[in-house]
Scaffold this active site. Structure first.
Site, mmCIF file in Angstrom:
data_model
loop_
_atom_site.group_PDB
_atom_site.id
_atom_site.type_symbol
_atom_site.label_atom_id
_atom_site.label_comp_id
_atom_site.label_asym_id
_atom_site.label_seq_id
_atom_site.Cartn_x
_atom_site.Cartn_y
_atom_site.Cartn_z
ATOM 1 N N TYR A 52 33.762 14.849 -70.108
ATOM 2 C CA TYR A 52 33.646 14.300 -71.450
ATOM 3 C C TYR A 52 33.207 15.401 -72.408
ATOM 4 O O TYR A 52 32.239 16.111 -72.128
ATOM 5 C CB TYR A 52 32.597 13.185 -71.484
ATOM 6 C CG TYR A 52 33.144 11.840 -71.887
ATOM 7 C CD1 TYR A 52 33.714 11.667 -73.141
ATOM 8 C CD2 TYR A 52 33.074 10.754 -71.038
ATOM 9 C CE1 TYR A 52 34.217 10.443 -73.533
ATOM 10 C CE2 TYR A 52 33.568 9.516 -71.407
ATOM 11 C CZ TYR A 52 34.131 9.363 -72.655
ATOM 12 O OH TYR A 52 34.630 8.152 -73.048
ATOM 13 N N GLU A 54 32.997 15.110 -76.235
ATOM 14 C CA GLU A 54 32.975 14.679 -77.630
ATOM 15 C C GLU A 54 32.386 15.769 -78.522
ATOM 16 O O GLU A 54 31.359 16.353 -78.208
ATOM 17 C CB GLU A 54 32.157 13.394 -77.775
ATOM 18 C CG GLU A 54 32.839 12.179 -77.166
ATOM 19 C CD GLU A 54 32.034 10.912 -77.403
ATOM 20 O OE1 GLU A 54 30.846 11.029 -77.756
ATOM 21 O OE2 GLU A 54 32.591 9.818 -77.217
ATOM 22 N N ASP A 197 55.627 16.384 -91.071
ATOM 23 C CA ASP A 197 55.558 16.010 -89.655
ATOM 24 C C ASP A 197 56.747 16.683 -88.974
ATOM 25 O O ASP A 197 57.889 16.255 -89.132
ATOM 26 C CB ASP A 197 55.623 14.496 -89.512
ATOM 27 C CG ASP A 197 55.596 14.021 -88.061
ATOM 28 O OD1 ASP A 197 55.701 14.869 -87.149
ATOM 29 O OD2 ASP A 197 55.488 12.804 -87.834
ATOM 30 N N THR A 224 53.843 17.042 -82.476
ATOM 31 C CA THR A 224 53.540 16.742 -81.088
ATOM 32 C C THR A 224 53.824 17.999 -80.269
ATOM 33 O O THR A 224 54.467 18.940 -80.729
ATOM 34 C CB THR A 224 54.382 15.572 -80.570
ATOM 35 O OG1 THR A 224 55.762 15.806 -80.882
ATOM 36 C CG2 THR A 224 53.931 14.260 -81.197
ATOM 37 N N LYS A 227 57.813 17.797 -77.130
ATOM 38 C CA LYS A 227 59.250 17.721 -77.376
ATOM 39 C C LYS A 227 59.852 19.123 -77.224
ATOM 40 O O LYS A 227 59.951 19.629 -76.113
ATOM 41 C CB LYS A 227 59.515 17.108 -78.740
ATOM 42 C CG LYS A 227 58.989 15.668 -78.868
ATOM 43 C CD LYS A 227 59.326 15.072 -80.220
ATOM 44 C CE LYS A 227 58.884 13.625 -80.339
ATOM 45 N NZ LYS A 227 57.443 13.468 -80.632
ATOM 46 N N ARG A 233 51.835 15.832 -73.396
ATOM 47 C CA ARG A 233 51.840 14.862 -74.488
ATOM 48 C C ARG A 233 50.533 14.965 -75.272
ATOM 49 O O ARG A 233 49.453 14.697 -74.753
ATOM 50 C CB ARG A 233 52.034 13.443 -73.946
ATOM 51 C CG ARG A 233 53.420 13.287 -73.351
ATOM 52 C CD ARG A 233 53.734 11.880 -72.903
ATOM 53 N NE ARG A 233 55.125 11.837 -72.481
ATOM 54 C CZ ARG A 233 56.156 11.639 -73.285
ATOM 55 N NH1 ARG A 233 55.946 11.447 -74.571
ATOM 56 N NH2 ARG A 233 57.382 11.631 -72.819
#
Length: 413
Positions: A52, A54, A197, A224, A227, A233
């Site tokens: 974790y 954060e 985008d 992203t 692609k 991802r």
């Protein structure tokens, strides 16, 4: 490790084997999908999934962050260098999340956003009525003509009427290059911020095969990573330095909790790959393959949205070309081993779940090593599968040829 999974959960293991076989024996033509690098898969399957983290490097909420800070700093530095950005955030869990963080970070609820019409290639996160963002912000639309040209006089007329706080360009299904300088002129004229985008073409920009909005003074670009970049991802938000803190706080704690550190490690690997000279050749071949595929389809009587392509995307109007709704064409193509997706065409009279076209792309085929001769062959297989959909013998022949083509160019899975 695979043997342990096979013994413990054979149902899941068999599904994994089935998907590996599908990816090897079928040709992936969905433009938003690709085969990632073995090194990226290795990074995804590491102990970073246990951690974790954060917060941000040097300012986490949990202890034990020595190595998470190393990989996130590497990832952000590589992203800035690759795209020429002043600031980068690599924590967004997906494309939808990365776009939402920009809206929430730079705008106020109710603000106007000027974006591409969804049937003309815009994305779900660019204000689709079914998205939560359409309930928070006021989206307005511009369109392109049949050739893919955007009338910036009309865009400016709309902008002067609705006074957007953000002018958004980019797409999910637009086969032409965008005039980023034109969008910047419109935004400057009404005092709006600019956002692009570039999720579909991020790899082309990284490889020098497509224009970079940051070179035209854009405030923010998002992309992203899975692609045309061939990464895992995830999502990147790249911006001018003055917006960095607002975007970071919008990602965390604004929208997300702990980042997926195994994914960030894999993003860092993919960005290093994209900075290598070989990637520039790869990006150029993606574009060349798409143009060859488009030309082959046109020569065989298919009608394409905008009449061709400048990038990796090809959109076929299957109703006009074959008398088939997109959903039916997608199913018929999948039966012969060609994976595509149904797609709206400009001002489509059909709903998205039916659509009047299908969308094709060349990143995955290019990753397999295919070139211009194979793209011509794919165009022929595509048209034969739809034109002879009632001929069982011809469809069997197409399926066999697809398998043979895939066997000659194995997927790296």
């Amino acid at each position: 490790m695979r043997d342990r999974l096979r013994a413990y959960d054979p149902e899941i293991f068999d599904a994994i084997l089935g998907e590996e076989n599908r990816q090897q024996t079928e040709l992936e033509l969905i433009p938003s999908e690709n085969y990632t690098y073995p090194e990226v898969l290795t990074a995804l399957g590491t102990v970073f999934t246990n951690k974790y983290s954060e917060g941000y490097p040097g300012n986490r909420y949990y202890g034990g962050q020595t190595y998470t800070d190393v990989i996130e700093r590497l990832a952000t530095a590589r992203a800035r260098a690759l795209f020429g950005a002043e600031h980068a955030n690599v924590q967004a869990l997906s494309g939808a999340a990365m776009n939402q963080t920009v809206y929430y970070g730079l705008l106020e609820p109710g603000d106007s956003i000027l974006a591409m019409d969804l049937t003309h290639g815009g994305h779900l996160t660019h204000g689709s009525p079914v998205s939560h963002m359409a309930r928070v912000f006021s989206f307005h639309r511009y369109k392109a003509d049949a050739s893919g040209r955007i009338d910036f006089d009309e865009v400016q007329r709309i902008a002067e009427k609705v006074r957007p706080k953000l002018v958004l360009c980019g797409h999910s299904s637009f086969p032409r290059d965008l005039d980023y300088a034109g969008f910047k002129r419109v935004a400057d004229a009404v005092g709006a911020l600019t956002m692009a985008d570039v999720s579909h073409i991020g790899g082309l920009i990284a490889g020098g095969a497509g224009p970079n909005p940051l070179d035209h003074g854009f405030d923010v670009i998002t992309t992203t990573t899975h692609k045309s970049l061939r990464g895992p991802r995830g999502g990147l938000v790249l911006s001018r330095a003055e917006f960095g803190r607002r975007i970071d706080r919008s990602v965390f704690p604004g929208l997300q909790g702990g980042p997926h550190m195994h994914t960030i490690a894999a993003i860092a690997v993919a960005l290093k790959k994209a900075a290598e000279p070989e990637f520039r050749d790869y990006a150029a071949r993606i574009v060349s393959n798409a143009r060859t595929l488009a030309d082959g389809l046109i020569e065989r009587g298919a009608e394409l949205v905008t009449g061709g392509t400048d990038n990796h995307l090809v959109v076929v109007d299957t109703v006009a070309s074959f008398g088939l709704e997109g959903r039916h064409a997608q199913r018929l193509l999948e039966e012969v081993g060609l994976a595509t997706n149904k797609q709206l065409v400009p001002d489509d009279p059909l709903p998205a779940q039916r659509a009047s076209g299908v969308r094709l792309g060349t990143p995955a085929a290019t990753t397999r090593g295919m070139g211009d001769p194979e793209m011509t062959a794919v165009a022929d297989l595509f048209v034969r599968a739809l034109r002879h959909r009632d001929d069982t013998g011809e469809r069997d022949a197409v399926r066999a040829e697809v398998r043979e083509l895939c066997a000659r160019f194995p997927a790296p899975v």
